[in-house]
Design a protein around this motif. Structure first.
Motif, PDB file in Angstrom:
ATOM      1  N   ASN A   4      22.822   1.724  10.730  1.00 57.45           N
ATOM      2  CA  ASN A   4      23.144   2.237   9.399  1.00 57.45           C
ATOM      3  C   ASN A   4      22.397   3.513   9.026  1.00 57.45           C
ATOM      4  OD1 ASN A   4      25.077   0.412   8.578  1.00 57.45           O
ATOM      5  ND2 ASN A   4      23.515  -1.106   8.007  1.00 57.45           N
ATOM      6  N   CYS A   5      21.918   4.249  10.007  1.00 55.03           N
ATOM      7  CA  CYS A   5      21.278   5.506   9.654  1.00 55.03           C
ATOM      8  C   CYS A   5      22.392   6.515   9.381  1.00 55.03           C
ATOM      9  CB  CYS A   5      20.350   5.998  10.771  1.00 55.03           C
ATOM     10  SG  CYS A   5      21.212   6.635  12.198  1.00 55.03           S
ATOM     11  N   ASN A   6      22.063   7.535   8.592  1.00 58.50           N
ATOM     12  CA  ASN A   6      23.153   8.433   8.223  1.00 58.50           C
ATOM     13  C   ASN A   6      23.278   9.653   9.126  1.00 58.50           C
ATOM     14  OD1 ASN A   6      20.835   9.635   7.438  1.00 58.50           O
ATOM     15  ND2 ASN A   6      21.286   9.661   5.256  1.00 58.50           N
ATOM     16  N   GLN A   7      22.375   9.807  10.061  1.00 63.73           N
ATOM     17  CA  GLN A   7      22.440  11.003  10.899  1.00 63.73           C
ATOM     18  C   GLN A   7      21.777  10.787  12.244  1.00 63.73           C
ATOM     19  OE1 GLN A   7      23.628  14.493   9.782  1.00 63.73           O
ATOM     20  NE2 GLN A   7      23.741  14.367  12.012  1.00 63.73           N
ATOM     21  N   ILE A   8      22.476  11.223  13.299  1.00 66.20           N
ATOM     22  CA  ILE A   8      21.871  11.289  14.633  1.00 66.20           C
ATOM     23  C   ILE A   8      21.975  12.748  15.055  1.00 66.20           C
ATOM     24  CG2 ILE A   8      22.075  10.583  17.053  1.00 66.20           C
ATOM     25  CD1 ILE A   8      23.334   8.013  16.207  1.00 66.20           C
ATOM     26  N   TYR A   9      20.961  13.251  15.776  1.00 68.30           N
ATOM     27  CA  TYR A   9      21.024  14.628  16.259  1.00 68.30           C
ATOM     28  C   TYR A   9      21.089  14.655  17.784  1.00 68.30           C
ATOM     29  CZ  TYR A   9      19.555  16.039  11.581  1.00 68.30           C
ATOM     30  OH  TYR A   9      19.489  16.232  10.234  1.00 68.30           O
ATOM     31  N   VAL A  10      21.712  15.700  18.289  1.00 68.54           N
ATOM     32  CA  VAL A  10      21.680  15.954  19.726  1.00 68.54           C
ATOM     33  C   VAL A  10      20.975  17.287  19.922  1.00 68.54           C
ATOM     34  CG1 VAL A  10      23.032  16.461  21.777  1.00 68.54           C
ATOM     35  CG2 VAL A  10      23.773  14.682  20.229  1.00 68.54           C
TER      36      VAL A  10
ATOM     37  N   LEU B 156       8.859  20.018  21.078  1.00 65.88           N
ATOM     38  CA  LEU B 156      10.039  20.837  20.796  1.00 65.88           C
ATOM     39  C   LEU B 156      10.615  20.476  19.427  1.00 65.88           C
ATOM     40  CD1 LEU B 156      12.840  21.800  23.225  1.00 65.88           C
ATOM     41  CD2 LEU B 156      13.469  20.740  21.086  1.00 65.88           C
ATOM     42  N   ILE B 157      10.626  19.190  19.133  1.00 67.03           N
ATOM     43  CA  ILE B 157      11.155  18.739  17.841  1.00 67.03           C
ATOM     44  C   ILE B 157      10.277  19.237  16.696  1.00 67.03           C
ATOM     45  CG2 ILE B 157      11.452  16.645  16.444  1.00 67.03           C
ATOM     46  CD1 ILE B 157      12.697  15.396  19.040  1.00 67.03           C
ATOM     47  N   GLU B 158       8.954  19.185  16.884  1.00 62.56           N
ATOM     48  CA  GLU B 158       8.045  19.741  15.863  1.00 62.56           C
ATOM     49  C   GLU B 158       8.369  21.212  15.627  1.00 62.56           C
ATOM     50  OE1 GLU B 158       4.637  18.718  14.232  1.00 62.56           O
ATOM     51  OE2 GLU B 158       6.101  17.099  14.132  1.00 62.56           O
TER      52      GLU B 158
ATOM     53  N   PRO C 187       4.827   6.011  21.581  1.00 60.57           N
ATOM     54  CA  PRO C 187       6.006   5.908  20.742  1.00 60.57           C
ATOM     55  C   PRO C 187       5.681   6.172  19.263  1.00 60.57           C
ATOM     56  CG  PRO C 187       5.233   3.742  21.418  1.00 60.57           C
ATOM     57  CD  PRO C 187       4.397   4.743  22.131  1.00 60.57           C
ATOM     58  N   PRO C 188       6.681   6.382  18.413  1.00 63.37           N
ATOM     59  CA  PRO C 188       8.116   6.303  18.694  1.00 63.37           C
ATOM     60  C   PRO C 188       8.631   7.499  19.485  1.00 63.37           C
ATOM     61  CG  PRO C 188       7.743   7.023  16.434  1.00 63.37           C
ATOM     62  CD  PRO C 188       6.403   6.701  17.005  1.00 63.37           C
ATOM     63  N   PHE C 189       9.571   7.241  20.367  1.00 65.52           N
ATOM     64  CA  PHE C 189      10.227   8.281  21.146  1.00 65.52           C
ATOM     65  C   PHE C 189      11.330   8.928  20.307  1.00 65.52           C
ATOM     66  CE2 PHE C 189       8.161   5.646  24.259  1.00 65.52           C
ATOM     67  CZ  PHE C 189       7.713   6.571  25.193  1.00 65.52           C
ATOM     68  N   PRO C 190      11.807  10.105  20.733  1.00 68.59           N
ATOM     69  CA  PRO C 190      12.842  10.789  19.938  1.00 68.59           C
ATOM     70  C   PRO C 190      14.086   9.931  19.690  1.00 68.59           C
ATOM     71  CG  PRO C 190      12.038  12.229  21.669  1.00 68.59           C
ATOM     72  CD  PRO C 190      11.420  10.895  21.907  1.00 68.59           C
ATOM     73  N   ALA C 191      14.416   9.058  20.651  1.00 71.04           N
ATOM     74  CA  ALA C 191      15.599   8.208  20.484  1.00 71.04           C
ATOM     75  C   ALA C 191      15.477   7.376  19.213  1.00 71.04           C
ATOM     76  CB  ALA C 191      15.760   7.293  21.690  1.00 71.04           C
TER      77      ALA C 191
ATOM     78  N   LEU D 125      14.102  14.348  15.378  1.00 68.88           N
ATOM     79  CA  LEU D 125      14.199  15.437  14.412  1.00 68.88           C
ATOM     80  C   LEU D 125      14.299  14.873  13.001  1.00 68.88           C
ATOM     81  CD1 LEU D 125      14.401  18.527  14.287  1.00 68.88           C
ATOM     82  CD2 LEU D 125      16.873  18.306  14.561  1.00 68.88           C
ATOM     83  N   TRP D 126      13.435  15.315  12.108  1.00 67.31           N
ATOM     84  CA  TRP D 126      13.316  14.811  10.738  1.00 67.31           C
ATOM     85  C   TRP D 126      13.362  13.274  10.698  1.00 67.31           C
ATOM     86  CZ3 TRP D 126      16.949  19.109  11.178  1.00 67.31           C
ATOM     87  CH2 TRP D 126      16.341  20.337  10.852  1.00 67.31           C
TER      88      TRP D 126
END
Lengths: 164, 406
Positions: free
Chosen positions: B76-82, B181-183, B196-200, B204-205
């Motif tokens: 139920n998250c509202n956003q996933i990034y690639v 890279l995300i930072e 962890p937590p890992f990017p998965a 991002l945000w």
């Protein structure tokens, strides 16, 4: 007066970007490229802080972290000589000495040649190892470098003074 | 073996003009995207899992697993990034530049399929600031894709929408590490995060983020078009598919070569690259970049694959193969690598900040190098540093001491 003019220019550039943090690096690149001496002045940093609504300290932290940004004035052409392992094996450090002597750059000249044209920096791997040694002049890559080739490049830049 | 028939990442890259997307489409480009958009997203993830594709950035983590972790984290998250990691900075590595300059559409196609598979609607390509040509060619390709309805709202008149933009780095090796890279993408100093937590899970945000290397994304269209079995038939038992090898040093034809995993160093150097230059004798190689391992002549017949190199204490890493010869100043080279780590250490973890400095300072005195002392320091750093940078100097130092310390 001069300061107001600079401020206007800075904000004109900044207005091209969304005022979100994820736009900061792009904005800093643009500010640095627009400056004839290829650096980010303290006025520019203040403008960035204001525009993105973060502290001046945070902006300074970002600018000084990334090696492509400079807080000090540089020459019109920034020569970034690759010093990574492959270029090292192909003798890039000899080329650095050659360049420095040729352009008479020392710490006392603030690493800018007397004509204001050149600054030399070293950089980590430029990703042109199959044509090592390599260097970048502003945004252009030159590879398979020799002293003769460097002479030609410098000569072309000095005489034609062409934009890179 | 025919060394020219293995093109996945560089498929048809020499046959089309970047300004003319029709040519890429003609050579079956974007067929995979069309097929993928008619599939169930979970079936795509399954297919990538079955193909055995592993991350091509250096760590070799199974790509399908990363996709399913990302999907699973989004309850139920509202956003996933690639995010596409194009911050290619590992010394000796220039394959991603090659793909981006010669075949940018395949990266976009692969990313769009991956986005559809995990349910992402927004993507970024993080390209290092020094890669001006790559930035221009990717930017152009993205613009053309928007014009052809291959990016943006309702891609190919379907229900899936995906926005993609380029982010430009500014000179930092460390930003090639995924969380750093995300930072940096968030507009901060490139400091590594604790994982962890890992990017998965939290990328991002703090949203679930699928982050893969350029080369990894470029393999996805092939798998979708040809099926996971065909892909898995290439390579070795645990290293599937092709790999771009970046060969540098005094060989006759240095360059980027796409070959099946499992090719030997001997085949790569003597058959693909035409052998050593006249008057140069092969002494070994530095495989995987600065954060890689030295190997000597005994490795000539070891297959270049994740498992076979690991068995012998070496690593494939990014696919960099820096060939060393009888003229190479090996201790100088080790010192050069340590200077690199010193320069790129961000300073957040004390063991890495001080460790990289003392290792470099010690190595400069070439006639008096105490390799065992260096090993101790590097081991301490590896145990007490947060990110791969502090954990890396042990790799070249250990392998150097094994093969070249005499």
């Amino acid at each position: 007066m001069q300061n107001n003019k600079n401020d206007e220019n800075n904000f004109e550039i900044l207005n091209q970007f969304r005022p979100e943090r994820t736009e900061i690096l792009k904005a800093l690149h643009s500010l640095q490229n627009a400056n004839p001496q290829h650096y980010i002045s303290s006025d520019a940093m203040k403008a960035v802080a204001k525009y993105f609504n973060i502290t001046l300290g945070q902006v300074y932290g970002i600018v000084t972290y990334y090696s492509m940004f400079s807080t000090k004035p540089r020459g019109k052409y920034i020569i970034r000589l690759c010093k990574s392992p492959v270029c090292y094996m192909k003798g890039s450090f000899n080329l650095k000495n050659y360049l420095e002597e040729h352009l008479q750059l020392t710490a006392s000249t603030e690493n800018i040649s007397a004509d204001g044209l050149f600054t030399i920096e070293t950089t980590e791997c430029l990703g042109h190892c199959e044509q090592a040694p390599a260097m970048m002049v502003n945004n252009t890559i030159y590879s398979n470098l020799t002293r003769e080739k460097i002479d030609e490049i410098l000569h072309a830049l000095k005489t034609n003074n062409y934009e890179l | 073996m025919n060394y020219n028939n293995w093109q996945i990442s560089l498929k048809d890259s020499d046959r089309y003009d970047l300004n003319n997307i029709e040519n890429y489409i003609k050579t079956s480009g974007f067929e995979a995207l069309k097929k993928a958009l008619s599939m169930n997203p979970d079936a795509i993830v399954e297919s990538i899992k079955k193909s055995g594709l592993r991350g091509r950035g250096g760590a070799g983590f199974p790509t399908g697993m990363k996709q399913s972790f990302t999907k699973r984290s989004c309850d139920n998250c509202n956003q996933i990034y690639v995010v596409c990691n194009a911050d290619e900075g590992e010394p000796g590595t220039f394959k991603d530049r090659y793909i981006m300059e010669k075949n940018p559409y395949i990266v976009i196609e692969g990313m769009t399929i991956a986005a559809y598979a995990v349910g992402a609607t927004k993507g970024f390509i993080y390209i290092r600031g020094e890669y001006e040509k790559s930035i221009q060619s990717m930017q152009h390709a993205i613009m053309v894709c928007y014009q052809h309805n291959l990016l943006g709202q309702n891609i190919l008149q379907g229900s899936f929408s995906f926005d993609l933009e380029i982010y430009i780095g500014a000179g930092s090796y460390l930003c090639g590490e995924e969380l750093t890279l995300i930072e940096s993408l968030e507009g901060k100093r490139g400091y590594p995060r604790i994982k962890p937590p890992f990017p998965a899970e939290k990328g991002l945000w703090n949203k679930p983020t699928l982050i893969n290397n350029v080369e990894t994304f470029s393999h996805i269209p092939f798998i979708i078009t040809n099926g996971s079995e065909v892909y898995a038939s290439i390579g070795t038992s645990e290293s599937k598919g092709t790999k771009l090898f970046c060969v540098s040093g005094n060989v006759k034809q240095p360059g980027v070569y796409e070959l099946p995993l499992g090719i030997t160093l001997r085949e790569l150097i003597y058959e693909v690259c035409g052998g050593m230059e006249a008057n140069y004798e092969f002494k070994g190689a530095l495989i995987g970049g600065a954060a890689g391992t030295f190997v000597d002549v005994t490795f000539l017949d070891v297959p270049l694959a994740y498992e076979t190199l690991k068995e012998k204490g070496a690593t494939l890493g990014s696919g960099a193969v820096m060939v060393l010869d009888n003229t190479t100043n090996l201790k100088g080279l080790l010192s050069n690598i340590l200077e690199f780590f010193k320069h790129e250490s961000c300073g957040k973890c004390v063991p890495c900040r001080i460790g990289t400095t003392i290792l470099y300072e010690h190595s400069k005195n070439i006639s008096n190098v105490d390799i065992n002392w260096m090993l101790q320091q590097a081991e301490y750093m590896a145990k007490n540093s947060l990110c791969p940078l502090g954990q890396s100097p042990i790799l070249p130092i250990k392998s150097f001491s094994k093969y070249f310390n005499n």
